[in-house]
Design a protein around this motif. Structure first.
Motif, PDB file in Angstrom:
ATOM      1  N   ILE A 132     -18.586  13.310  11.865  1.00 39.26           N
ATOM      2  CA  ILE A 132     -17.350  12.433  11.903  1.00 39.26           C
ATOM      3  C   ILE A 132     -17.251  12.178  13.333  1.00 39.26           C
ATOM      4  O   ILE A 132     -17.519  12.752  14.230  1.00 39.26           O
ATOM      5  N   THR A 133     -16.735  10.795  13.475  1.00 35.08           N
ATOM      6  CA  THR A 133     -16.577  10.294  14.782  1.00 35.08           C
ATOM      7  C   THR A 133     -15.273  10.653  15.297  1.00 35.08           C
ATOM      8  O   THR A 133     -14.089  10.781  14.571  1.00 35.08           O
ATOM      9  N   ARG A 134     -14.844  10.271  16.608  1.00 37.13           N
ATOM     10  CA  ARG A 134     -13.471  10.571  17.196  1.00 37.13           C
ATOM     11  C   ARG A 134     -12.583   9.695  16.480  1.00 37.13           C
ATOM     12  O   ARG A 134     -11.177   9.895  16.214  1.00 37.13           O
ATOM     13  N   ALA A 135     -12.720   8.440  16.195  1.00 40.35           N
ATOM     14  CA  ALA A 135     -11.853   7.380  15.718  1.00 40.35           C
ATOM     15  C   ALA A 135     -11.592   7.944  14.417  1.00 40.35           C
ATOM     16  O   ALA A 135     -10.387   7.844  13.718  1.00 40.35           O
ATOM     17  N   GLU A 136     -12.558   8.149  13.553  1.00 42.62           N
ATOM     18  CA  GLU A 136     -12.511   8.940  12.007  1.00 42.62           C
ATOM     19  C   GLU A 136     -11.495   9.995  12.170  1.00 42.62           C
ATOM     20  O   GLU A 136     -10.735   9.925  11.312  1.00 42.62           O
ATOM     21  N   PHE A 137     -11.728  10.805  12.697  1.00 39.60           N
ATOM     22  CA  PHE A 137     -10.795  12.157  12.772  1.00 39.60           C
ATOM     23  C   PHE A 137      -9.388  11.798  13.292  1.00 39.60           C
ATOM     24  O   PHE A 137      -8.459  12.047  12.800  1.00 39.60           O
ATOM     25  N   ALA A 138      -9.442  10.831  14.291  1.00 39.48           N
ATOM     26  CA  ALA A 138      -8.150  10.583  14.646  1.00 39.48           C
ATOM     27  C   ALA A 138      -7.159   9.895  13.655  1.00 39.48           C
ATOM     28  O   ALA A 138      -6.053  10.106  13.436  1.00 39.48           O
ATOM     29  N   ALA A 139      -7.880   9.018  12.793  1.00 38.76           N
ATOM     30  CA  ALA A 139      -7.327   8.310  11.404  1.00 38.76           C
ATOM     31  C   ALA A 139      -6.716   9.468  10.652  1.00 38.76           C
ATOM     32  O   ALA A 139      -5.666   9.246  10.119  1.00 38.76           O
ATOM     33  N   LEU A 140      -7.595  10.557  10.305  1.00 41.96           N
ATOM     34  CA  LEU A 140      -7.237  11.394   9.171  1.00 41.96           C
ATOM     35  C   LEU A 140      -5.906  12.315  10.036  1.00 41.96           C
ATOM     36  O   LEU A 140      -5.055  12.800   9.121  1.00 41.96           O
ATOM     37  N   VAL A 141      -5.897  12.739  11.371  1.00 44.86           N
ATOM     38  CA  VAL A 141      -4.834  13.355  11.622  1.00 44.86           C
ATOM     39  C   VAL A 141      -3.781  12.647  11.622  1.00 44.86           C
ATOM     40  O   VAL A 141      -2.248  13.041  11.404  1.00 44.86           O
ATOM     41  N   VAL A 142      -3.577  11.071  12.050  1.00 42.43           N
ATOM     42  CA  VAL A 142      -2.407  10.210  12.169  1.00 42.43           C
ATOM     43  C   VAL A 142      -1.893  10.317  10.428  1.00 42.43           C
ATOM     44  O   VAL A 142      -0.695  10.310  10.286  1.00 42.43           O
ATOM     45  N   ARG A 143      -2.898  10.321   9.520  1.00 44.15           N
ATOM     46  CA  ARG A 143      -2.413  10.183   8.032  1.00 44.15           C
ATOM     47  C   ARG A 143      -1.853  11.619   7.633  1.00 44.15           C
ATOM     48  O   ARG A 143      -0.811  11.473   7.016  1.00 44.15           O
ATOM     49  N   LEU A 187      -0.072  13.636   9.402  1.00 48.08           N
ATOM     50  CA  LEU A 187       1.297  13.621   9.844  1.00 48.08           C
ATOM     51  C   LEU A 187       2.183  12.655   9.498  1.00 48.08           C
ATOM     52  O   LEU A 187       3.270  12.719   9.777  1.00 48.08           O
ATOM     53  N   GLY A 188       1.702  11.663   8.794  1.00 47.08           N
ATOM     54  CA  GLY A 188       2.519  10.462   8.133  1.00 47.08           C
ATOM     55  C   GLY A 188       3.111   9.625   9.152  1.00 47.08           C
ATOM     56  O   GLY A 188       4.149   9.225   9.200  1.00 47.08           O
ATOM     57  N   LEU A 189       2.247   9.283  10.264  1.00 48.29           N
ATOM     58  CA  LEU A 189       2.733   8.663  11.409  1.00 48.29           C
ATOM     59  C   LEU A 189       2.702   7.156  10.958  1.00 48.29           C
ATOM     60  O   LEU A 189       1.857   6.601  10.484  1.00 48.29           O
ATOM     61  N   ASP A 190       3.630   6.544  11.785  1.00 47.20           N
ATOM     62  CA  ASP A 190       3.759   4.885  11.767  1.00 47.20           C
ATOM     63  C   ASP A 190       2.550   4.352  12.678  1.00 47.20           C
ATOM     64  O   ASP A 190       2.587   4.795  13.788  1.00 47.20           O
ATOM     65  N   THR A 191       1.782   3.501  12.034  1.00 47.15           N
ATOM     66  CA  THR A 191       0.750   3.053  12.633  1.00 47.15           C
ATOM     67  C   THR A 191       0.906   1.367  13.159  1.00 47.15           C
ATOM     68  O   THR A 191       0.047   0.767  13.389  1.00 47.15           O
ATOM     69  N   ASN A 192       2.196   1.083  12.734  1.00 48.43           N
ATOM     70  CA  ASN A 192       2.563  -0.474  13.096  1.00 48.43           C
ATOM     71  C   ASN A 192       3.053  -0.731  14.429  1.00 48.43           C
ATOM     72  O   ASN A 192       3.470  -1.837  14.665  1.00 48.43           O
ATOM     73  N   SER A 193       3.249   0.461  15.231  1.00 47.29           N
ATOM     74  CA  SER A 193       3.751  -0.204  16.546  1.00 47.29           C
ATOM     75  C   SER A 193       2.808   0.206  17.786  1.00 47.29           C
ATOM     76  O   SER A 193       2.116   1.093  17.547  1.00 47.29           O
ATOM     77  N   GLY A 194       2.929  -0.361  18.785  1.00 50.54           N
ATOM     78  CA  GLY A 194       2.210  -0.035  19.944  1.00 50.54           C
ATOM     79  C   GLY A 194       0.665  -0.553  19.790  1.00 50.54           C
ATOM     80  O   GLY A 194       0.078  -0.881  18.831  1.00 50.54           O
ATOM     81  N   SER A 195       0.193  -0.658  21.074  1.00 47.03           N
ATOM     82  CA  SER A 195      -1.248  -1.102  21.328  1.00 47.03           C
ATOM     83  C   SER A 195      -1.809   0.007  22.136  1.00 47.03           C
ATOM     84  O   SER A 195      -1.414   0.695  23.029  1.00 47.03           O
ATOM     85  N   LYS A 204       0.903  -1.042   0.020  1.00 45.40           N
ATOM     86  CA  LYS A 204      -0.162  -0.051  -0.152  1.00 45.40           C
ATOM     87  C   LYS A 204       0.859   1.240   0.239  1.00 45.40           C
ATOM     88  O   LYS A 204       2.010   1.121   0.389  1.00 45.40           O
ATOM     89  N   LEU A 205       0.254   2.448  -0.368  1.00 41.69           N
ATOM     90  CA  LEU A 205       0.879   3.623  -0.491  1.00 41.69           C
ATOM     91  C   LEU A 205       0.155   4.519   0.714  1.00 41.69           C
ATOM     92  O   LEU A 205      -0.967   4.269   0.736  1.00 41.69           O
ATOM     93  N   SER A 206       1.158   5.379   1.345  1.00 45.44           N
ATOM     94  CA  SER A 206       0.384   6.083   2.257  1.00 45.44           C
ATOM     95  C   SER A 206       0.931   7.384   2.084  1.00 45.44           C
ATOM     96  O   SER A 206       2.149   7.752   1.840  1.00 45.44           O
ATOM     97  N   PHE A 207       0.405   8.713   2.580  1.00 47.62           N
ATOM     98  CA  PHE A 207       0.483   9.968   2.370  1.00 47.62           C
ATOM     99  C   PHE A 207       1.966  10.463   3.276  1.00 47.62           C
ATOM    100  O   PHE A 207       2.024   9.866   4.361  1.00 47.62           O
ATOM    101  N   VAL A 208       2.749  11.073   2.761  1.00 46.31           N
ATOM    102  CA  VAL A 208       3.875  11.647   3.234  1.00 46.31           C
ATOM    103  C   VAL A 208       4.077  13.141   3.024  1.00 46.31           C
ATOM    104  O   VAL A 208       3.858  13.581   1.975  1.00 46.31           O
TER     105      VAL A 208
END
Length: 538
Positions: free
Chosen positions: A387-398, A400-408, A316-320
């Motif tokens: 828009i829900t809290r989770a949906e907007f959190a996802a948009l902000v994370v995208r 900023l180009g943050l890594d979503t593969n670490s942590g729980s 997959k491609l993601s925003f930078v």
């Protein structure tokens, strides 16, 4: 005597020829800046002066961020002649450069060619009347200065001489390693004395691209500890390599699946610590975004082009975050991120059938092209849907180009199997979101404008672009809104968002802080966030 006279004449002639070649450069040797100021809102003001004036020349000043990326260009025009100092004074300029701790201003460019190596550095005025970090040369009087640089050629094996690099940084703020291969093996002991100096910048460059690395982001002692070596034994392995055929094909297929085209090579940018027996450890950059310069295969429309990260595991491609420019006739992208990966640039032209004529149409299309927002379906966006809290959190994370593969996640109501688990975890780790006192996040609750503003301001802070808003300024900013008293807890965040140009009132005198936010409002705030952080051109 005659041969001696002829010899003397020949020497003078050669000297005069040399001087005639140097005259165009020497003519601007007294170039400098007066009243150079970097304002709290991200604008740069000042006056340029020179010993020479050419009325036919197109004269420009270039502004650079702390990483050495050009962030603004302004044309200056002649104003008056200073008889006392024998200087040509140009009209004052005012240009928006973005919010950083400091910026550099370069000397005059005449008709696109630099005529001097004069630089000046100045810290941003935080509103207290002071400029953090000062400038090199103080005061409002005339003063130039040298932001020196030096280039070291690196052989195909990547080895860098520690003494040469250390001495280069002793005498210069910027050192460029010009690679003949794909990697540089940099002795940490050559850098360790300079990692607390915010002016020192290492540039690593080859035909595939360039890394711009401020030395103060390098946690050399931590990296050495990870590898159980001393900093004298540690090396930084910096790689700029064309991606292998598998990754290249993956980028091409992923771009095609999105309806886009690829506008650059796929390039693997990587920095790791190298210890004994070729052991490696990843460099932790924290929230320090460092820049990579990626050459483009063609000119691009910055509203349709985006920097992307390619994930070989998911294909997959993601925003930078990326800004696009043309320098000396060469098209390039400056990608900003706090991690290593395979990067490329793609172009998209995305729209949705239900946003035609909508007030947020341009913002939605821009962010869809940047892979920051998605449609509810392939053809609809539903801009007025909540828009829900989770949906907007996802948009902000995208964004900023943050890594979503670490942590729980530690929130009790965010199950590991939910689609939003990784993005909520990433947002929480970056301190973009808080939970409630009962330990929940309430991912499916609709988000209101107060919460939206707070999350965006935290994102600005993470990106290093948050303006400072004092208590007095907060009162002033909120005073015009008759419903400001309805803000429950985020008074400073809302005031900061207003100051940063992130949010407007619902009307001239109402904020609507407790109103539920829409997808269109969310896209608008994200677009302004990216602009404020200089993560996009627009």
């Amino acid at each position: 005597m005659k041969p001696a006279v002829l010899k003397k004449t020949a020497q003078v002639t050669v000297l005069m020829l040399i001087i005639s070649v140097l005259v165009p450069v020497l003519a601007f040797a007294a170039t400098g800046f007066k009243d150079f100021k970097y304002n709290s809102n991200g604008t740069v003001t000042g006056v340029v002066y020179s010993t020479v004036y050419d009325p036919t020349a197109n004269t420009e000043v270039y502004i650079y961020d702390p990483n050495g990326n050009r962030v603004a260009v302004t044309t200056v025009t002649y104003d008056t002649y200073d008889e006392v100092n024998k200087l040509y004074i140009y009209k004052p300029f005012n240009v928006t450069a973005g919010v950083y701790d400091f910026v550099y201003m370069h000397g005059l460019y005449v008709n696109g060619t630099v005529v001097d190596d004069v630089y000046q550095r100045v810290g941003r005025d935080t509103g207290t009347g002071t400029s953090p970090g000062g400038g090199y040369y103080g005061g409002g009087g005339y003063g130039g200065g040298i932001w020196g640089s030096e280039t070291i050629n690196v052989g195909s094996d990547g080895s860098v001489d520690a003494d040469q690099l250390r001495n280069s940084f002793k005498d210069h703020d910027k050192v460029t390693l010009k690679l003949s291969g794909d990697l540089a093996l940099i002795p940490a002991k050559a850098l360790v004395d300079y990692v607390t100096d915010s002016k020192k910048v290492l540039v690593v460059v080859n035909d595939h691209g360039a890394y711009i690395i401020p030395l103060n982001v390098l946690k050399l002692q931590d990296l050495a500890s990870k590898l159980s070596v001393t900093t004298d034994e540690l090396k930084l392995k910096v790689t700029i390599a064309k991606a292998n055929d598998t990754a290249k094909d993956g980028v091409d297929k992923a771009a095609k699946a999105l309806g886009g085209t690829v506008a650059s090579n796929a390039v693997d940018f990587d920095i790791v610590g190298l210890g004994k027996d070729q052991q490696t450890a990843a460099l932790d950059l924290g929230n320090n975004y460092i820049s990579r310069i990626l050459p483009l295969s063609k000119a691009v429309d910055s509203s349709k082009a985006t920097g992307v990260l390619y994930n070989p595991t998911t294909s997959k491609l993601s925003f930078v975050p990326a800004v696009f420019s043309s320098v000396d006739g060469k098209n390039e992208a400056t990608l900003k991120r706090n991690g290593s990966s395979i990067y490329a640039v793609i172009e998209l032209d995305k729209t949705f059938s239900d946003i035609n004529g909508h007030w947020a149409e341009s913002y939605i299309k821009l962010l869809a092209n940047k892979l920051v927002v998605d449609g509810v379906t392939d053809t609809t966006f539903q801009p007025e849907r909540n828009i829900t809290r989770a949906e907007f959190a996802a948009l902000v994370v995208r964004a900023l180009g943050l890594d979503t593969n670490s942590g729980s996640s530690t929130f009790t109501d965010v199950a590991a199997g939910e689609w939003y688990a990784s993005v909520v975890s990433a947002a929480a780790n970056a301190r973009l979101v808080d939970g409630y006192e009962d330990g929940t996040f309430r991912p499916n609750a609709t988000i209101n404008r107060e919460e939206l503003a707070a999350m965006v301001v935290r994102a600005l802070n993470y990106a290093g672009a948050k303006p400072d808003v004092s208590a007095d300024k907060q009162t002033q900013l909120l005073a015009k809104f008759k419903d400001a008293s309805k803000i429950v807890w985020a008074n400073n965040e809302v005031a900061t968002a207003i100051d940063a140009g992130i949010i407007d009132g619902m009307t001239d005198d109402t904020l609507g802080a407790r109103d539920t936010a829409t997808r269109a409002q969310s896209a608008t705030m994200l677009k302004r966030l990216l602009s404020k952080a200089n993560f996009i051109n627009n």
